[in-house]
Design a protein around this motif. Sequence first.
Motif, PDB file in Angstrom:
ATOM      1  N   LEU A 100     -11.513  69.161 -74.858  1.00 24.64           N
ATOM      2  CA  LEU A 100     -12.229  69.827 -75.941  1.00 24.64           C
ATOM      3  C   LEU A 100     -11.267  70.011 -77.109  1.00 24.64           C
ATOM      4  N   GLY A 152     -17.101  73.794 -75.832  1.00 27.96           N
ATOM      5  CA  GLY A 152     -17.961  74.055 -74.683  1.00 27.96           C
ATOM      6  C   GLY A 152     -18.868  75.238 -74.941  1.00 27.96           C
ATOM      7  N   ASN A 196     -22.789  77.076 -72.777  1.00 31.51           N
ATOM      8  CA  ASN A 196     -22.991  76.658 -71.396  1.00 31.51           C
ATOM      9  C   ASN A 196     -23.569  77.847 -70.644  1.00 31.51           C
ATOM     10  N   LEU A 244     -17.725  70.071 -66.738  1.00 35.51           N
ATOM     11  CA  LEU A 244     -16.659  69.286 -67.348  1.00 35.51           C
ATOM     12  C   LEU A 244     -15.783  68.748 -66.222  1.00 35.51           C
TER      13      LEU A 244
END
Length: 220
Positions: free
Chosen positions: A186, A193, A196, A181
Amino acid sequence: MSSHHIVRDDQEPALIIANGAECSKELLGQLLEWSPLVIVLDSTIERVVELGIKVDVLLGDFDRGFNPEQYRDMQYPLEIIYAPDQDKTDLEKAFDYLISRNIPAANVIWATGRRADHTITNITNIVRFRDKLKIVILDDHSKIFLLPSKYEKWYPAGTPISLIPIGKVSGIVTQNLKYPLLDEELTIGYRTGSSNQVLKDGMVIIEHKQGDLVMMECFD
């Protein structure tokens, strides 16, 4: 399950046992080993006593005819805290209790699973205590905590990590994640997110400018 061990009073995180899904005995035992204070919420005491855990504080509104006094002798010395405020959850009341005692940190278990509304509320409510208490919620699959504006920690490659905004979080910059990012935003319900992972062995750095960002270290 043996009773917990006193390590250093009020220096190690207190342990709060909520009323969600139970974690493994291994995780429970590890946390009990290093917890100077064990707080159990309301009717959870029945499940805890069956495991042979020594409790220091029993806290809640004690509704539905629940009688906490029946546990005073078997858990002696036991502090019973009657907290009737219906505008707060029992977990929030436990956080308030720790703050009143100037205890700086808490690990929380049995706060996820079972009822989804309780799980969501328990996770999102930790932002209210950002400046007063360091809170970590743990279960067998996740370690959940609120991030400071800049966070750095060493992780092995492939570690699953999720970044979940509580509301909107802006100015997010990450290093050493598979999906980076770069000064991004967000917003819960629109973009998170989730799922990840760490790109390579080494330091992960996560920064954000505004908002409340929750980290979930995940274990498949």
